[in-house]
Motif scaffolding. Structure first.
Motif, PDB file in Angstrom:
ATOM      1  N   GLU A 148       0.790  -1.228   0.000  1.00 13.57           N
ATOM      2  CA  GLU A 148       0.000   0.000   0.000  1.00 13.57           C
ATOM      3  C   GLU A 148       0.823   1.278   0.000  1.00 13.57           C
ATOM      4  N   GLU A 149       2.063   1.194   0.502  1.00 15.09           N
ATOM      5  CA  GLU A 149       2.902   2.406   0.588  1.00 15.09           C
ATOM      6  C   GLU A 149       3.403   2.860  -0.791  1.00 15.09           C
ATOM      7  N   MET A 150       3.302   1.977  -1.778  1.00 15.83           N
ATOM      8  CA  MET A 150       3.818   2.343  -3.109  1.00 15.83           C
ATOM      9  C   MET A 150       2.691   2.845  -4.005  1.00 15.83           C
ATOM     10  N   GLY A 151       2.941   3.932  -4.705  1.00 16.92           N
ATOM     11  CA  GLY A 151       1.954   4.420  -5.664  1.00 16.92           C
ATOM     12  C   GLY A 151       2.073   5.912  -5.907  1.00 16.92           C
ATOM     13  N   PHE A 152       1.448   6.372  -6.958  1.00 18.06           N
ATOM     14  CA  PHE A 152       1.408   7.807  -7.273  1.00 18.06           C
ATOM     15  C   PHE A 152       0.312   8.062  -8.298  1.00 18.06           C
ATOM     16  N   VAL A 153      -0.065   9.348  -8.415  1.00 20.20           N
ATOM     17  CA  VAL A 153      -1.082   9.770  -9.387  1.00 20.20           C
ATOM     18  C   VAL A 153      -0.502  10.929 -10.187  1.00 20.20           C
ATOM     19  N   ILE A 154      -0.506  10.818 -11.508  1.00 19.71           N
ATOM     20  CA  ILE A 154       0.052  11.881 -12.362  1.00 19.71           C
ATOM     21  C   ILE A 154      -0.892  12.126 -13.541  1.00 19.71           C
ATOM     22  N   PRO A 155      -0.809  13.303 -14.178  1.00 20.19           N
ATOM     23  CA  PRO A 155      -1.676  13.546 -15.342  1.00 20.19           C
ATOM     24  C   PRO A 155      -1.423  12.505 -16.441  1.00 20.19           C
ATOM     25  N   ALA A 156      -2.512  11.981 -17.014  1.00 20.06           N
ATOM     26  CA  ALA A 156      -2.372  10.965 -18.057  1.00 20.06           C
ATOM     27  C   ALA A 156      -1.928  11.584 -19.382  1.00 20.06           C
ATOM     28  N   HIS A 157      -2.344  12.823 -19.616  1.00 16.15           N
ATOM     29  CA  HIS A 157      -1.918  13.540 -20.831  1.00 16.15           C
ATOM     30  C   HIS A 157      -1.282  14.861 -20.421  1.00 16.15           C
ATOM     31  N   PRO A 158      -0.064  14.796 -19.838  1.00 14.33           N
ATOM     32  CA  PRO A 158       0.543  16.039 -19.319  1.00 14.33           C
ATOM     33  C   PRO A 158       0.868  17.020 -20.436  1.00 14.33           C
ATOM     34  N   SER A 159       0.651  18.299 -20.153  1.00 12.70           N
ATOM     35  CA  SER A 159       1.005  19.333 -21.137  1.00 12.70           C
ATOM     36  C   SER A 159       2.507  19.566 -21.073  1.00 12.70           C
ATOM     37  N   ARG A 160       3.042  20.168 -22.101  1.00 13.36           N
ATOM     38  CA  ARG A 160       4.471  20.508 -22.129  1.00 13.36           C
ATOM     39  C   ARG A 160       4.811  21.391 -20.919  1.00 13.36           C
ATOM     40  N   LYS A 161       3.881  22.314 -20.571  1.00 12.34           N
ATOM     41  CA  LYS A 161       4.107  23.227 -19.452  1.00 12.34           C
ATOM     42  C   LYS A 161       4.198  22.443 -18.133  1.00 12.34           C
ATOM     43  N   TRP A 162       3.286  21.465 -17.993  1.00  8.25           N
ATOM     44  CA  TRP A 162       3.294  20.638 -16.772  1.00  8.25           C
ATOM     45  C   TRP A 162       4.621  19.889 -16.668  1.00  8.25           C
ATOM     46  N   LEU A 163       5.048  19.286 -17.777  1.00  4.69           N
ATOM     47  CA  LEU A 163       6.289  18.507 -17.781  1.00  4.69           C
ATOM     48  C   LEU A 163       7.485  19.397 -17.457  1.00  4.69           C
ATOM     49  N   GLU A 164       7.532  20.597 -18.062  1.00  2.00           N
ATOM     50  CA  GLU A 164       8.651  21.515 -17.809  1.00  2.00           C
ATOM     51  C   GLU A 164       8.691  21.954 -16.354  1.00  2.00           C
ATOM     52  N   GLY A 165       7.499  22.093 -15.734  1.00  2.00           N
ATOM     53  CA  GLY A 165       7.430  22.544 -14.343  1.00  2.00           C
ATOM     54  C   GLY A 165       7.663  21.441 -13.337  1.00  2.00           C
ATOM     55  N   ASN A 166       7.411  20.196 -13.716  1.00  2.00           N
ATOM     56  CA  ASN A 166       7.437  19.113 -12.726  1.00  2.00           C
ATOM     57  C   ASN A 166       8.433  17.984 -12.998  1.00  2.00           C
ATOM     58  N   THR A 167       9.068  17.978 -14.181  1.00  2.00           N
ATOM     59  CA  THR A 167      10.024  16.913 -14.506  1.00  2.00           C
ATOM     60  C   THR A 167      11.270  17.536 -15.138  1.00  2.00           C
ATOM     61  N   THR A 168      12.273  16.705 -15.425  1.00  3.10           N
ATOM     62  CA  THR A 168      13.498  17.192 -16.065  1.00  3.10           C
ATOM     63  C   THR A 168      13.726  16.413 -17.344  1.00  3.10           C
ATOM     64  N   LEU A 169      13.968  17.132 -18.440  1.00  4.92           N
ATOM     65  CA  LEU A 169      14.221  16.447 -19.717  1.00  4.92           C
ATOM     66  C   LEU A 169      15.662  15.931 -19.731  1.00  4.92           C
ATOM     67  N   ASN A 170      15.811  14.624 -20.052  1.00  9.02           N
ATOM     68  CA  ASN A 170      17.132  13.990 -20.062  1.00  9.02           C
ATOM     69  C   ASN A 170      17.291  13.239 -21.380  1.00  9.02           C
ATOM     70  N   ASP A 171      18.382  13.515 -22.112  1.00 10.20           N
ATOM     71  CA  ASP A 171      18.516  12.827 -23.411  1.00 10.20           C
ATOM     72  C   ASP A 171      19.444  11.608 -23.338  1.00 10.20           C
ATOM     73  N   GLY A 172      19.676  11.116 -22.112  1.00 11.60           N
ATOM     74  CA  GLY A 172      20.561   9.957 -21.975  1.00 11.60           C
ATOM     75  C   GLY A 172      19.846   8.716 -21.463  1.00 11.60           C
ATOM     76  N   VAL A 173      18.541   8.618 -21.709  1.00  9.87           N
ATOM     77  CA  VAL A 173      17.793   7.445 -21.264  1.00  9.87           C
ATOM     78  C   VAL A 173      17.994   6.315 -22.292  1.00  9.87           C
ATOM     79  N   VAL A 174      18.259   5.099 -21.803  1.00  9.67           N
ATOM     80  CA  VAL A 174      18.643   4.013 -22.711  1.00  9.67           C
ATOM     81  C   VAL A 174      17.559   2.932 -22.796  1.00  9.67           C
ATOM     82  N   ILE A 175      17.137   2.621 -24.025  1.00 10.19           N
ATOM     83  CA  ILE A 175      16.220   1.510 -24.260  1.00 10.19           C
ATOM     84  C   ILE A 175      16.793   0.672 -25.394  1.00 10.19           C
TER      85      ILE A 175
END
Ligand code: NAG
Ligand code: NAG
Ligand code: NAG
Length: 387
Positions: A148-175
């Protein structure tokens, strides 16, 4: 009259005699024989090329299409969306098909907090215990079964503004060894997940730079450049319910429990006509909102349609051995059974195939009950290098 006839017959006989004379004088010299041989070979050459092309190439394809016209349409039975890569998804009745995949599908993934490498069920079976759903307020709600201690709620369709205000853009993610950009959510949001993963992890959302498709869907093969978010290879996986039924008959014959189709993580499941006929699909079209137009004399009409290129078969790893409810990985099944009869792709013979990897040409609505029409079939689906 008689005179004329005599003259004609004389002429005829004499010309025939002269032909005979000429033949009698021909000597079969060595040079002459060579000339005959070369002319014969020159005749044979086009025939050989024709035969080779027939055996290996496009001609056989065209003839087989002529002899085997595409099968009749089938209905969409399920639509499945997995917002976070490798985590549990859900079914929907209706959604939007985008060029990059179904709306919300694999838009997020978990990465290692140190090197930003992607994490999948292959690394940790317990990822299937992470549940996702979309709230009425268009939020992605994430929880973990039994924690129960694990979980979160975030916008399903975040706007660019929301992402810029709440996350960090990183171009080194590997898949899959490929560096891509992604918006990284704050450390605190997924801190409690370290207990599940056994290390610090981060949640990421696909960044604005398109992740171009490679292998069978590379631009030189597909004829255009397409991209996707965080699926392994391609935007959409279509599978056939008749095929999972056939596999399950084989499993039951060995006293093994059946495998739910969810474990193969398809996006579109069709009812299907016969098992495995999807192996040769080349182009399909989803006809949305098909109905009979009573005022128009009963002809069939549709609201919209989406044409989709089927680019490759889906070669499998052992992920379908993981039970989605318990995260327990079966040591053998269905992998062993699939290995016995589904190693059908000459480009990747060490893996069994289930489902088809697809690239939509256009965007539009899709719903359970829509008709999937098979427009073209092929026998040229083998895996290319670079996948
Ligand atoms: C997770 O598994 C994938 C696929 O097997 C592998 O490429 C990747 O390096 C693994 N990541 C970690 C952090 O172990
Ligand atoms: C950041 O997230 C919070 C919570 O969802 C929200 O209220 C706020 O508006 C967001 N910031 C921006 C810049 O959108
Ligand atoms: C049904 O047919 C009529 C007459 O042909 C046409 O005017 C109408 O637009 C059609 N409706 C649909 C939904 O296609």
């Amino acid at each position: 009259m008689d005179q004329v006839n005599t003259l004609i017959s004389k002429l005829y006989v004499s010309s025939w005699e002269s032909v005979q004379d000429r033949y009698d004088s021909i000597e079969f010299t060595r040079t002459g024989l060579y000339i005959y041989l070369i002319s014969f070979l020159l005749l044979l050459l086009p025939l050989t090329i024709f035969t080779l092309e027939y055996l290996t190439g496009s001609l056989r394809q065209k003839l087989s299409l002529y002899r085997n016209p595409p099968p009749p349409p089938t209905k969409i039975k399920e639509l499945r969306v997995y917002p976070i890569k490798s985590c549990r998804g859900f079914t929907v009745q209706k959604t939007r098909m985008l060029r990059t995949g179904l709306d919300l599908d694999r838009n997020w993934m978990f990465v290692d907090a140190v090197d930003y490498k992607f994490l999948t069920i292959r690394n940790l079976s317990e990822m299937t215990l992470i549940d996702t759903r979309i709230s009425e307020k268009d939020e992605l709600v994430v929880s973990v079964r039994g924690k129960e201690e694990m979980g979160f709620v975030i916008p399903a369709h975040p706007s660019r503004k929301w992402l810029e205000g709440n996350t960090t853009l990183n171009d080194g993610v590997v898949i899959w060894g490929q560096k891509v950009d992604a918006w990284v959510y704050p450390e605190g949001m997924t801190k409690s997940f370290a207990e599940l993963f056994g290390k610090e992890v981060r949640l990421v959302y696909k960044g604005p730079t398109p992740r171009a498709l490679v292998g069978n869907a590379a631009p030189e093969r597909l004829g255009r450049t397409e991209s996707t978010k965080f699926p392994d290879l391609m935007p959409v996986q279509i599978s056939n319910f008749k095929s999972i039924e056939e596999l399950n008959i084989r499993l039951e014959a060995q006293n093994e429990s059946p495998t739910p189709i969810e474990r193969f993580r398809p996006n579109i499941v069709v009812e299907g006509l016969t098992p495995w006929y999807e192996d040769s699909w080349k182009t399909v079209r989803i006809n949305h909102g098909v109905s009979r137009n009573k005022s128009g004399g009963g002809e069939l009409t549709r609201e919209s349609s989406v044409t989709i290129d089927v680019a490759a078969r889906c070669a499998r790893c052992q992920v379908p051995n993981v039970d989605c409810d318990t995260a327990v990985k079966h040591k053998k099944q269905p992998w062993d059974t699939l290995m016995k009869y589904r190693r059908i792709d000459k480009g990747i013979t060490f893996k069994p195939c289930f489902g088809m990897l697809c690239c939509p040409r256009e965007e539009g609505d899709v719903a359970v009950g829509d008709w999937l029409e098979i427009l073209e079939v092929t026998d040229q689906h083998d895996y290319m290098k670079g996948m």
